[in-house]
Scaffold this active site. Structure first.
Site, short mmCIF file in Angstrom:
data_model
loop_
_atom_site.label_atom_id
_atom_site.label_comp_id
_atom_site.label_asym_id
_atom_site.label_seq_id
_atom_site.Cartn_x
_atom_site.Cartn_y
_atom_site.Cartn_z
N LYS A 189 8.75 -7.03 7.06
CA LYS A 189 9.68 -6.10 7.70
C LYS A 189 10.09 -6.70 9.05
O LYS A 189 9.25 -7.05 9.86
CB LYS A 189 9.01 -4.74 7.90
CG LYS A 189 9.94 -3.60 8.29
CD LYS A 189 10.89 -3.24 7.15
CE LYS A 189 11.69 -1.99 7.43
NZ LYS A 189 10.86 -0.77 7.45
N HIS A 190 11.39 -6.81 9.26
CA HIS A 190 11.93 -7.39 10.50
C HIS A 190 11.32 -8.76 10.79
O HIS A 190 10.87 -9.03 11.90
CB HIS A 190 11.74 -6.44 11.67
CG HIS A 190 12.50 -5.15 11.53
ND1 HIS A 190 13.87 -5.11 11.37
CD2 HIS A 190 12.07 -3.87 11.48
CE1 HIS A 190 14.26 -3.85 11.24
NE2 HIS A 190 13.19 -3.08 11.29
N ASN A 211 2.94 -13.39 20.35
CA ASN A 211 1.53 -13.65 20.12
C ASN A 211 1.06 -12.90 18.87
O ASN A 211 1.45 -11.77 18.63
CB ASN A 211 0.71 -13.18 21.32
CG ASN A 211 0.82 -14.09 22.52
OD1 ASN A 211 0.75 -15.29 22.37
ND2 ASN A 211 0.98 -13.51 23.70
N GLY A 235 11.31 0.04 2.74
CA GLY A 235 12.54 -0.68 3.06
C GLY A 235 12.32 -2.14 3.39
O GLY A 235 13.16 -2.78 4.02
N ARG A 270 -2.10 -25.29 16.62
CA ARG A 270 -1.50 -24.02 17.05
C ARG A 270 -0.32 -23.68 16.17
O ARG A 270 0.38 -24.57 15.69
CB ARG A 270 -1.03 -24.18 18.51
CG ARG A 270 -0.54 -22.90 19.15
CD ARG A 270 -0.09 -23.17 20.58
NE ARG A 270 1.19 -23.88 20.62
CZ ARG A 270 1.75 -24.33 21.75
NH1 ARG A 270 1.12 -24.20 22.90
NH2 ARG A 270 2.92 -24.94 21.71
N HIS A 302 8.34 -18.35 17.48
CA HIS A 302 9.15 -17.51 18.36
C HIS A 302 10.49 -17.14 17.71
O HIS A 302 10.87 -17.73 16.72
CB HIS A 302 9.41 -18.24 19.68
CG HIS A 302 8.16 -18.44 20.49
ND1 HIS A 302 7.60 -19.68 20.68
CD2 HIS A 302 7.35 -17.55 21.11
CE1 HIS A 302 6.50 -19.54 21.42
NE2 HIS A 302 6.33 -18.27 21.68
#
Length: 530
Positions: free
Chosen positions: A281-282, A424, A311, A526, A530
């Site tokens: 979602k998103h 994060n 949705g 890592r 973003h």
């Protein structure tokens, strides 16, 4: 703009893709257009019984150097570039015996397809077109007088205009075709330059270009006031750009973005090892799980955050079957994407008319190299794909207590998911399912607390005595800068932690873990996103 027509008296055709060629050439001939052609194109036209002049007759020079030199000649480029209403140009044409070329039909050597099939260096080089782009650019520059066609799909538009305008094309069409021509050569050169950079292992070439082919114009972008379109790049990575849409409404910008996020995440789970499901979602996973079969994996993923899943986008790593299809269609879902689907599953999904079903034909390789790009004001950020996979990492136990075998399986699972959640990131996992996800927070402590709170919400909905974070493991996409973030995870009930390490306060964080008797492993890798 005056839409002045230009009659097509002579056409030069040189195509590698001969789809629709003969029908188009026959129609041009019917409008009285003289046909000039090269090599295999000329042979194909002549074999169809049409009169065609070889380009060597036009130039007075034979094709040479294995076809490398055939159209690079003043009688070709003069015929394309001469401004018809310019008296000096007309005089030069007459003095040098240059005949006008009013229509150019060229599609380029199949460089992208040659690379895509894994051809060797020399074969790829031989499929770099030189004369084609030169002619296309010349004709497009002189679009006031010349029409240029670079794709078979535009043949009909040209024929319609010739029929409507007594054998002439309009400036409106010629400008549209010219714009497309320059975009095509730009995308072609971008593919070549990026291929060369890859061959030379050049990570930061002095110039970087990207090109793509329109898949669809979108209704709007992220928001209704933004324009958007979807393009396919030469990178044939399996996913939303290559998938077949079997049903449902047209995909939106956000659908495409979210579906890509879901499918890239599900690719982390080898279908030969386990069935898996990702719900997004998103652009963030809100539930991920493995299971004995897809329906089990789906229900376990849904349990993580059934509210957010409404949705959402569902991705599975195996052929969608009927049981999974029934379960997924129990709630409103925007998109299902899978490698394939059974006929029964397709029929079940078809009952939800607006639900999009995409079949990608396979999973993308999470270890594959490639480039990603994003725009910034006045610039372009380009990087290699994050193709680090936890199974390939050397995990270092940093604490006095090593994780149990069950904890280690869950830690690896959680770190696979963390790679695909916005930073994060904090992921709580238990028994190969997410039980709490904290995404995109400015503070890692906040991510830990949000994930724990969502786990409590899920426990309340499922009427559990306590949240599933009790006895879970936790993954962090980057190091803990202080012990506070990890302590928040311990407070939520985590018994083991996986994180990259590398903080100047690693010793402090490890001591806090030891003080609470939890296990910690360091990946050294890592996964910022973003």
């Amino acid at each position: 703009m005056t839409d002045h027509p230009r009659r097509a008296t002579r056409a030069l055709l040189s195509v590698s893709d001969k789809s629709g060629l003969i029908e188009f050439a026959r129609a041009l001939s019917g409008h009285g257009v003289e046909l000039v052609s090269t090599g295999g194109t000329a042979k194909a036209i002549a074999a169809a019984g049409l009169k065609v002049k070889d380009v060597s007759e036009l130039t007075g020079f034979p094709e040479m150097m294995d076809g490398r030199v055939k159209t690079l000649h003043p009688k070709v480029h003069g015929g394309l570039l001469a401004i018809r209403d310019n008296a000096e140009h007309a005089r030069s044409m007459k003095d040098h015996g240059i005949a006008p070329i009013d229509l150019l039909v060229v599609n380029l050597y199949p460089f992208e397809a040659t690379v895509d099939k894994g051809a060797g260096f020399e074969e790829c080089i031989e499929n770099i077109d030189i004369g084609g782009p030169a002619m296309i650019r010349a004709a497009a520059k002189n679009h006031d007088d010349v029409a240029v066609v670079v794709e078979a799909q535009d043949y009909q538009a040209v024929l319609d205009e010739l029929a409507a305008n007594k054998g002439a094309t309009t400036l409106t069409l010629r400008r549209r075709l010219a714009a497309k021509a320059y975009a095509r050569t730009a995308a072609y050169d971008a593919a070549i330059s990026n291929w060369f950079a890859l061959q030379l292992k050049t990570d930061a070439p002095d110039f970087r270009a990207f090109g793509g082919r329109l898949i669809q114009a979108l209704r709007y972008g992220e928001n209704p006031h933004q324009n958007a379109a979807f393009y396919r790049t030469p990178d044939k990575r399996l996913g939303v750009a290559t998938a077949r849409q079997l049903q449902g409404r047209e995909l939106s910008y956000n659908n495409i973005n979210d579906t890509d996020a879901a499918y890239e995440c599900i690719a982390e789970f080898d279908p030969a090892r386990t069935a898996a499901c990702v719900i997004v979602k998103h652009a963030n996973p809100c539930g991920v799980a493995e299971g004995a079969d897809l329906v089990t994996a789906y229900r376990r993923a849904l349990a993580c955050d059934s509210t957010s899943a409404y949705g959402g986008i569902v991705a599975v790593n195996r052929t969608l079957d009927a049981d999974a299809a029934r379960a997924i269609t129990e709630i409103f879902t925007e998109v299902i994407i899978a490698p394939e689907a059974t006929e029964e599953a397709i029929a079940i999904v078809a009952a939800r008319r607006n639900l999009r079903l995409l079949l990608a034909g396979g999973l993308p390789d999470p270890r594959a190299s490639g480039l990603t790009a994003k725009t910034v004001a006045g610039g372009l950020l380009v990087q290699s794909r994050d193709n680090a996979v936890v199974d390939d990492m050397t995990l270092k136990v940093a604490t006095k207590r090593a994780p149990t075998e069950a904890e280690l399986h869950d830690l690896k699972f959680a770190f696979r998911v963390a790679k695909h959640v916005k930073s994060n990131t904090i992921i709580y996992a238990k028994d190969l399912a997410t039980v709490g996800i904290g995404a995109g927070q400015m503070s890692r402590v906040d991510s830990a607390r949000i994930a724990a709170r969502k786990a409590q919400d899920a426990a309340n909905e499922l009427k559990l005595a306590e949240p599933l974070t009790r006895g879970s493991v936790v993954a962090s996409d980057a190091f803990f800068p202080f012990a506070d973030g990890m302590l928040a995870c311990i407070e939520a009930g985590a018994t083991a932690v996986i994180q990259p390490g590398g903080s100047v306060r690693d010793d402090e964080v490890i001591k806090a873990a030891d003080d609470h008797g939890i296990a910690m492993v360091l990946t050294g890798v890592r996964h910022f996103r973003h």
